[in-house]
Design a protein around this motif. Structure first.
Motif, PDB file in Angstrom:
ATOM      1  N   SER A  89      22.912   5.974 -49.223  1.00  0.00           N
ATOM      2  CA  SER A  89      23.394   4.954 -50.034  1.00  0.00           C
ATOM      3  C   SER A  89      23.347   5.763 -51.691  1.00  0.00           C
ATOM      4  CB  SER A  89      21.543   3.956 -49.981  1.00  0.00           C
ATOM      5  OG  SER A  89      21.118   5.222 -50.676  1.00  0.00           O
ATOM      6  N   PHE A  90      23.275   5.215 -52.629  1.00  0.00           N
ATOM      7  CA  PHE A  90      23.803   5.579 -53.492  1.00  0.00           C
ATOM      8  C   PHE A  90      22.117   6.017 -54.188  1.00  0.00           C
ATOM      9  CE2 PHE A  90      24.202   5.416 -57.766  1.00  0.00           C
ATOM     10  CZ  PHE A  90      25.076   6.021 -58.703  1.00  0.00           C
ATOM     11  N   SER A  91      21.435   5.491 -53.919  1.00  0.00           N
ATOM     12  CA  SER A  91      20.074   6.085 -54.790  1.00  0.00           C
ATOM     13  C   SER A  91      19.890   6.883 -53.430  1.00  0.00           C
ATOM     14  CB  SER A  91      19.046   4.780 -53.912  1.00  0.00           C
ATOM     15  OG  SER A  91      19.661   3.294 -54.359  1.00  0.00           O
ATOM     16  N   ARG A 134      27.959  -4.402 -58.500  1.00  0.00           N
ATOM     17  CA  ARG A 134      26.835  -3.636 -59.601  1.00  0.00           C
ATOM     18  C   ARG A 134      27.521  -2.285 -60.358  1.00  0.00           C
ATOM     19  NH1 ARG A 134      22.733  -1.764 -55.010  1.00  0.00           N
ATOM     20  NH2 ARG A 134      25.152  -1.303 -54.108  1.00  0.00           N
ATOM     21  N   ARG A 136      26.477   1.920 -61.045  1.00  0.00           N
ATOM     22  CA  ARG A 136      26.020   2.675 -60.738  1.00  0.00           C
ATOM     23  C   ARG A 136      25.321   3.572 -61.690  1.00  0.00           C
ATOM     24  NH1 ARG A 136      24.540   1.294 -55.090  1.00  0.00           N
ATOM     25  NH2 ARG A 136      22.565   2.022 -56.014  1.00  0.00           N
ATOM     26  N   GLU A 146      30.330  -0.679 -58.292  1.00  0.00           N
ATOM     27  CA  GLU A 146      30.716  -1.134 -57.018  1.00  0.00           C
ATOM     28  C   GLU A 146      30.816  -2.271 -56.677  1.00  0.00           C
ATOM     29  OE1 GLU A 146      28.132   2.221 -54.416  1.00  0.00           O
ATOM     30  OE2 GLU A 146      26.764   0.309 -54.514  1.00  0.00           O
ATOM     31  N   SER A 165      18.176  -0.339 -55.036  1.00  0.00           N
ATOM     32  CA  SER A 165      18.680  -0.222 -53.774  1.00  0.00           C
ATOM     33  C   SER A 165      19.229  -0.889 -52.068  1.00  0.00           C
ATOM     34  CB  SER A 165      17.697   1.029 -52.820  1.00  0.00           C
ATOM     35  OG  SER A 165      18.471   1.613 -51.729  1.00  0.00           O
ATOM     36  N   LEU A 166      19.941  -1.185 -52.018  1.00  0.00           N
ATOM     37  CA  LEU A 166      20.285  -2.725 -50.842  1.00  0.00           C
ATOM     38  C   LEU A 166      20.235  -2.543 -49.526  1.00  0.00           C
ATOM     39  CD1 LEU A 166      23.778  -3.885 -51.860  1.00  0.00           C
ATOM     40  CD2 LEU A 166      21.426  -5.381 -51.704  1.00  0.00           C
ATOM     41  N   TYR A 167      20.584  -0.691 -49.669  1.00  0.00           N
ATOM     42  CA  TYR A 167      19.779  -0.491 -47.830  1.00  0.00           C
ATOM     43  C   TYR A 167      19.091   0.180 -47.741  1.00  0.00           C
ATOM     44  CZ  TYR A 167      25.213   1.370 -47.467  1.00  0.00           C
ATOM     45  OH  TYR A 167      25.910   0.765 -47.060  1.00  0.00           O
ATOM     46  N   GLN A 209      36.303   4.114 -52.760  1.00  0.00           N
ATOM     47  CA  GLN A 209      35.342   4.200 -51.141  1.00  0.00           C
ATOM     48  C   GLN A 209      35.612   2.538 -51.072  1.00  0.00           C
ATOM     49  OE1 GLN A 209      31.805   5.181 -50.963  1.00  0.00           O
ATOM     50  NE2 GLN A 209      32.260   7.781 -51.541  1.00  0.00           N
ATOM     51  N   GLU A 221      28.429  -4.929 -44.094  1.00  0.00           N
ATOM     52  CA  GLU A 221      28.661  -4.173 -45.817  1.00  0.00           C
ATOM     53  C   GLU A 221      29.752  -4.167 -45.641  1.00  0.00           C
ATOM     54  OE1 GLU A 221      26.933  -1.990 -49.285  1.00  0.00           O
ATOM     55  OE2 GLU A 221      27.393  -0.891 -47.455  1.00  0.00           O
ATOM     56  N   ALA A 223      32.339  -3.831 -48.518  1.00  0.00           N
ATOM     57  CA  ALA A 223      32.169  -2.881 -49.749  1.00  0.00           C
ATOM     58  C   ALA A 223      33.201  -2.077 -50.544  1.00  0.00           C
ATOM     59  CB  ALA A 223      30.963  -1.931 -50.056  1.00  0.00           C
ATOM     60  N   SER A 225      33.419   0.855 -54.089  1.00  0.00           N
ATOM     61  CA  SER A 225      32.960   1.492 -54.171  1.00  0.00           C
ATOM     62  C   SER A 225      33.772   1.823 -55.410  1.00  0.00           C
ATOM     63  CB  SER A 225      31.742   2.374 -53.813  1.00  0.00           C
ATOM     64  OG  SER A 225      31.117   1.979 -52.843  1.00  0.00           O
ATOM     65  N   TYR A 227      34.539   5.538 -58.356  1.00  0.00           N
ATOM     66  CA  TYR A 227      33.345   6.303 -58.233  1.00  0.00           C
ATOM     67  C   TYR A 227      34.505   6.876 -59.593  1.00  0.00           C
ATOM     68  CZ  TYR A 227      30.351   6.276 -55.412  1.00  0.00           C
ATOM     69  OH  TYR A 227      29.210   5.804 -54.005  1.00  0.00           O
TER      70      TYR A 227
HETATM   71  C1  GLP Z   1      27.191   3.562 -51.446  1.00  0.00           C
HETATM   72  C2  GLP Z   1      28.375   2.738 -50.849  1.00  0.00           C
HETATM   73  C3  GLP Z   1      27.935   1.647 -51.331  1.00  0.00           C
HETATM   74  C4  GLP Z   1      26.438   0.855 -50.291  1.00  0.00           C
HETATM   75  C5  GLP Z   1      25.531   1.830 -51.156  1.00  0.00           C
HETATM   76  C6  GLP Z   1      23.726   1.616 -50.611  1.00  0.00           C
HETATM   77  O1  GLP Z   1      27.117   3.713 -52.956  1.00  0.00           O
HETATM   78  N1  GLP Z   1      29.398   3.614 -51.130  1.00  0.00           N
HETATM   79  O2  GLP Z   1      28.945   0.967 -50.149  1.00  0.00           O
HETATM   80  O3  GLP Z   1      26.677  -0.483 -50.914  1.00  0.00           O
HETATM   81  O4  GLP Z   1      25.872   3.053 -51.115  1.00  0.00           O
HETATM   82  O5  GLP Z   1      23.076   2.415 -52.118  1.00  0.00           O
HETATM   83  P1  GLP Z   1      22.195   1.222 -52.387  1.00  0.00           P
HETATM   84  O6  GLP Z   1      20.903   0.954 -50.883  1.00  0.00           O
HETATM   85  O7  GLP Z   1      21.523   2.392 -53.394  1.00  0.00           O
HETATM   86  O8  GLP Z   1      22.399  -0.144 -53.068  1.00  0.00           O
END
Ligand code: GLP
Length: 242
Positions: A89-91, A134, A136, A146, A165-167, A209, A221, A223, A225, A227
């Motif tokens: 995840s991004f986070s 979002r 980030r 994203e 953090s969605l994940y 991405q 998902e 998505a 993103s 960057y």
């Molecule tokens: C990365 C991916 C995204 C995904 C994200 C989840 O940025 N490119 O597709 O949604 O990670 O990250 P988080 O859990 O921080 O939201």
């Protein structure tokens, strides 16, 4: 005739002196993302000309210590991230690099999937998806913009959750753990909206991405993103072709 030539000067130029002073102040007093004092303030304090101050700043911009932010000013260079292209995840990716991730939810709504989103998520067109837009950031610096689509059927009530953090939310609230993904990366120039959100110039380069993410054999998902190309690089370990 005069064959005498002066020995090369060993005294640093004014420009180099000012550069050294600034470098020291940046190291000891400032953090990434901080603005440096104005040219005028530096001229007064250091007792040098404006030209010298400008040259010293230009040197530090050239060397990557400082950066000019479009329409704003000159700042201590922010974080630079090398992505390892894992399914993270991004986070997590930012935390692994010692940076503090944060999220600004720009929009979040439930809507019927159009053909493209439905195809990507492998659901029927018209089925509901949650669409989340979002920004980030890492240590306060804008990193990525994203837009993600998530099947409502898998994530009921997602809009009422904290969309940091969605994940993490998928795992902790829905028991859905992402296991694999397909991803493409392409170069793209920022449009006006992306530029504004990311704090970069319009047409500035981005690495975009496109990701489809799976939990087992379910698509969870779709998505995109974007960057900032000045903040984010992709690192690949390369091995001989087997
Ligand atoms: C990365 C991916 C995204 C995904 C994200 C989840 O940025 N490119 O597709 O949604 O990670 O990250 P988080 O859990 O921080 O939201």
């Amino acid at each position: 005739s005069d064959h005498y030539s002066r020995p090369a000067s060993v005294t640093p130029t004014k420009r180099a002196q000012v550069r050294g002073i600034l470098e020291h102040e940046i190291d000891s007093e400032l953090s990434p993302g901080d603005a440096i004092p104005s040219e005028r303030a530096l001229v007064t304090r250091l007792g040098v000309s404006r030209v010298t101050v400008r040259q010293a700043i230009a040197d530090l911009v050239e060397g990557g210590v400082l950066e000019r932010v479009h329409g704003k000013g000159t700042y201590v260079t922010g974080p630079q991230v090398d992505s390892r292209l894992h399914l993270t995840s991004f986070s997590r990716e930012m935390r692994d690099r010692g940076l503090l991730p944060a999220t600004v939810v720009l929009s979040a709504r439930e809507e019927p999937a159009d053909d493209e989103v439905a195809y990507g998520l492998r659901i029927r067109p018209g089925r509901n998806v949650v669409r989340v837009e979002r920004l980030r950031t890492a240590d306060g610096t804008p990193m990525a913009y994203e837009v993600g689509n998530y099947p409502s059927a898998l994530f009921p009530g997602l809009l009422d959750r904290e969309l940091g953090s969605l994940y993490d939310v998928f795992a902790s609230e829905y028991g859905v753990v992402v296991t694999s993904g397909e991803q493409t990366v392409r170069a793209e120039a920022a449009d006006a909206h992306q530029a504004r959100v990311l704090g970069i110039a319009k047409r500035a380069p981005m690495l975009v991405q496109e990701r489809v993410t799976y939990a087992g054999d379910r698509v969870v998902e779709l998505a995109t993103s974007a960057y900032r190309a000045d903040r984010y690089r992709i690192h690949m370990a390369i091995t001989p072709r087997g």
